[in-house]
Design an enzyme around this catalytic site. Structure first.
Site, PDB file in Angstrom:
ATOM      1  N   TYR A  86      -1.613   4.450   4.474  1.00  0.00           N
ATOM      2  CA  TYR A  86      -1.070   3.974   3.191  1.00  0.00           C
ATOM      3  C   TYR A  86       0.352   3.433   3.394  1.00  0.00           C
ATOM      4  O   TYR A  86       0.677   2.336   2.941  1.00  0.00           O
ATOM      5  CB  TYR A  86      -1.086   5.117   2.167  1.00  0.00           C
ATOM      6  CG  TYR A  86      -0.600   4.719   0.793  1.00  0.00           C
ATOM      7  CD1 TYR A  86      -1.426   4.032  -0.096  1.00  0.00           C
ATOM      8  CD2 TYR A  86       0.703   5.011   0.363  1.00  0.00           C
ATOM      9  CE1 TYR A  86      -0.979   3.663  -1.365  1.00  0.00           C
ATOM     10  CE2 TYR A  86       1.155   4.643  -0.893  1.00  0.00           C
ATOM     11  CZ  TYR A  86       0.311   3.970  -1.754  1.00  0.00           C
ATOM     12  OH  TYR A  86       0.755   3.592  -3.010  1.00  0.00           O
TER      13      TYR A  86
ATOM     14  N   SER B  56       5.236  -0.022  -2.604  1.00  0.00           N
ATOM     15  CA  SER B  56       5.484   1.410  -2.860  1.00  0.00           C
ATOM     16  C   SER B  56       6.729   1.795  -2.062  1.00  0.00           C
ATOM     17  O   SER B  56       7.020   1.177  -1.028  1.00  0.00           O
ATOM     18  CB  SER B  56       4.298   2.239  -2.378  1.00  0.00           C
ATOM     19  OG  SER B  56       4.655   3.611  -2.291  1.00  0.00           O
TER      20      SER B  56
HETATM   21  N1  LIG Z   1       0.949   5.787  -8.925  1.00  0.00           N
HETATM   22  C1  LIG Z   1       1.942   5.814  -8.046  1.00  0.00           C
HETATM   23  O1  LIG Z   1       2.649   6.831  -7.900  1.00  0.00           O
HETATM   24  C2  LIG Z   1       2.221   4.592  -7.215  1.00  0.00           C
HETATM   25  C3  LIG Z   1       3.399   4.570  -6.468  1.00  0.00           C
HETATM   26  C4  LIG Z   1       3.668   3.458  -5.685  1.00  0.00           C
HETATM   27  C5  LIG Z   1       2.795   2.392  -5.661  1.00  0.00           C
HETATM   28  N2  LIG Z   1       1.641   2.446  -6.401  1.00  0.00           N
HETATM   29  C6  LIG Z   1       0.738   1.304  -6.298  1.00  0.00           C
HETATM   30  O2  LIG Z   1       0.403   0.854  -7.601  1.00  0.00           O
HETATM   31  C7  LIG Z   1      -0.826   0.154  -7.542  1.00  0.00           C
HETATM   32  C8  LIG Z   1      -1.687   0.553  -8.723  1.00  0.00           C
HETATM   33  O3  LIG Z   1      -2.084   1.892  -8.584  1.00  0.00           O
HETATM   34  P1  LIG Z   1      -2.054   2.943  -9.800  1.00  0.00           P
HETATM   35  O4  LIG Z   1      -1.028   3.948  -9.461  1.00  0.00           O
HETATM   36  O5  LIG Z   1      -2.011   2.240 -11.094  1.00  0.00           O
HETATM   37  O6  LIG Z   1      -3.447   3.690  -9.574  1.00  0.00           O
HETATM   38  P2  LIG Z   1      -4.873   3.562 -10.273  1.00  0.00           P
HETATM   39  O7  LIG Z   1      -4.771   3.891 -11.724  1.00  0.00           O
HETATM   40  O8  LIG Z   1      -5.797   4.378  -9.440  1.00  0.00           O
HETATM   41  O9  LIG Z   1      -5.209   2.030 -10.143  1.00  0.00           O
HETATM   42  C9  LIG Z   1      -5.730   1.447  -8.987  1.00  0.00           C
HETATM   43  C10 LIG Z   1      -6.489   0.221  -9.416  1.00  0.00           C
HETATM   44  O10 LIG Z   1      -6.959  -0.449  -8.229  1.00  0.00           O
HETATM   45  C11 LIG Z   1      -8.306  -0.814  -8.463  1.00  0.00           C
HETATM   46  N3  LIG Z   1      -9.043  -0.909  -7.208  1.00  0.00           N
HETATM   47  C12 LIG Z   1      -9.142   0.001  -6.210  1.00  0.00           C
HETATM   48  N4  LIG Z   1      -9.959  -0.438  -5.241  1.00  0.00           N
HETATM   49  C13 LIG Z   1     -10.382  -1.679  -5.646  1.00  0.00           C
HETATM   50  C14 LIG Z   1     -11.246  -2.639  -5.078  1.00  0.00           C
HETATM   51  N5  LIG Z   1     -11.860  -2.432  -3.901  1.00  0.00           N
HETATM   52  N6  LIG Z   1     -11.467  -3.788  -5.754  1.00  0.00           N
HETATM   53  C15 LIG Z   1     -10.860  -4.006  -6.946  1.00  0.00           C
HETATM   54  N7  LIG Z   1     -10.034  -3.134  -7.536  1.00  0.00           N
HETATM   55  C16 LIG Z   1      -9.798  -1.980  -6.881  1.00  0.00           C
HETATM   56  C17 LIG Z   1      -8.868   0.281  -9.363  1.00  0.00           C
HETATM   57  O11 LIG Z   1      -9.941  -0.225 -10.144  1.00  0.00           O
HETATM   58  P3  LIG Z   1     -11.497   0.040  -9.882  1.00  0.00           P
HETATM   59  O12 LIG Z   1     -11.651   1.422  -9.331  1.00  0.00           O
HETATM   60  O13 LIG Z   1     -12.089  -0.165 -11.247  1.00  0.00           O
HETATM   61  O14 LIG Z   1     -11.908  -1.023  -8.934  1.00  0.00           O
HETATM   62  C18 LIG Z   1      -7.690   0.537 -10.287  1.00  0.00           C
HETATM   63  O15 LIG Z   1      -7.719  -0.353 -11.385  1.00  0.00           O
HETATM   64  C19 LIG Z   1      -1.432   0.459  -6.160  1.00  0.00           C
HETATM   65  O16 LIG Z   1      -1.282  -0.644  -5.318  1.00  0.00           O
HETATM   66  C20 LIG Z   1      -0.595   1.629  -5.679  1.00  0.00           C
HETATM   67  O17 LIG Z   1      -0.541   1.691  -4.268  1.00  0.00           O
HETATM   68  C21 LIG Z   1       1.344   3.514  -7.157  1.00  0.00           C
END
Ligand SMILES: NC(=O)c1ccc[n+]([C@@H]2O[C@H](COP(=O)([O-])OP(=O)(O)OC[C@H]3O[C@@H](n4cnc5c(N)ncnc54)[C@H](OP(=O)(O)O)[C@@H]3O)[C@@H](O)[C@H]2O)c1
Length: 267
Positions: free
Chosen positions: A152, A132
């Site tokens: 985070y 991120s």
């Molecule tokens: N969205 C943004 O603005 C942004 C910006 C920078 C970086 N990111 C990074 O992108 C990545 C994906 O996030 P996203 O934005 O796509 O959000 P998201 O839609 O909330 O996806 C997060 C995913 O992580 C899974 N997860 C969470 N805890 C888990 C656990 N204990 N075991 C297995 N799976 C787990 C969730 O699935 P379950 O709940 O089904 O387990 C979900 O599929 C993250 O690493 C985040 O830090 C996001």
């Protein structure tokens, strides 16, 4: 090396957002994709749509990760699962620190430790780590909507560091390591449930964020690059999002901030 040389992929955090978009993208390229997350219902629907294999696993279940790594040979590992919390170090809960370190950092180290040695032995593989911009920059004052916690930031900085060192550990093999560092993407991670249910949702009215498909495109670019090319890091931000701020409080402003904080503590 490229899509045509890779046959299998494991994508964590596959039940929504960036992970689900990445599963769709890798499936479209013909890879056998194992989609890992906890939410069985969302995984089943993704599997019905894309034909991906379902791994209903918590990334903190080390025994389950060990079984998974022993059961298949993965050419592409996308370490994407992550959680966030909105807080300041002055009010961070102990559980939040533990959860963020466990999910965002420890699980990535364990899964990579379990899968990268097989890639190195086969001399074929690609590890993609989703960090991120929070791992690279401190964020100044912002709307509370965009606040993420110091824990985070720290875990994402860890992902940057482990990606750098992983390339050193794998030096001399054909295994590539890519860090993808997104700015704001319209997903549910920052407590925006609308985005989880509507992939076209903007993050918050007025703010034009990235879509999960944009990050899946960046991942696909790195994975399909020629064998001589390791895309080490890609930072992808919305056009209207920039990082850059220097704050410098005068004594008067500092006293005012302190009063505001103690007012909030007493409220
Ligand atoms: N969205 C943004 O603005 C942004 C910006 C920078 C970086 N990111 C990074 O992108 C990545 C994906 O996030 P996203 O934005 O796509 O959000 P998201 O839609 O909330 O996806 C997060 C995913 O992580 C899974 N997860 C969470 N805890 C888990 C656990 N204990 N075991 C297995 N799976 C787990 C969730 O699935 P379950 O709940 O089904 O387990 C979900 O599929 C993250 O690493 C985040 O830090 C996001």
């Amino acid at each position: 090396m490229g899509f045509s040389d890779y046959r299998t992929a494991l994508v964590t955090g596959a039940s929504s957002g960036i992970g689900a978009a990445t599963v769709r993208r890798l499936r479209a390229e013909g890879l056998e994709v194992h989609a890992l997350a906890r939410d069985a219902r969302r995984l089943a629907s993704l599997s019905a749509e894309t034909g991906c294999r379902i791994c209903e696993v918590d990334v903190n279940d080390l025994a389950a990760l060990t079984r998974l790594a022993g059961a298949a040979e993965f050419d592409v590992l996308v370490n994407n699962a992550g959680q966030s919390r909105r807080s300041n170090i002055l009010d961070t809960a102990a559980d939040d620190v533990d959860t963020l370190v466990d999910v965002n950092l420890s699980a990535v180290l364990h899964l990579t430790r379990l899968i990268a040695p097989g890639m190195a032995r086969r001399n074929r593989g690609h590890v993609v780590n989703v960090s991120s911009i929070a791992g690279h920059y401190a964020f100044g004052e912002n709307t509370t909507t965009f606040n993420s916690s110091v824990a985070y930031h720290a875990t994402k900085a860890g992902i940057h560091s482990l990606s750098q060192q992983l390339r050193v550990d794998l030096y001399g093999t054909c295994v590539r390591v890519t860090e993808i560092s997104p700015g704001r993407v319209a997903t549910s991670i920052f407590q925006n449930q609308d985005a989880a249910d509507n992939p076209d949702a903007r993050f918050v009215g007025g703010f034009e964020t990235l879509l999960s498909d944009d990050i899946a495109d960046a991942i696909a670019f790195a994975v399909r690059a020629s064998a001589r090319m390791n895309v080490a890091m890609i930072e992808v931000v919305p056009t209207f999002q920039v990082v850059g701020e220097l704050r410098f409080a005068s004594r008067t402003q500092a006293a005012h901030l302190k009063d505001m904080r103690s007012g909030a503590d007493n409220a």
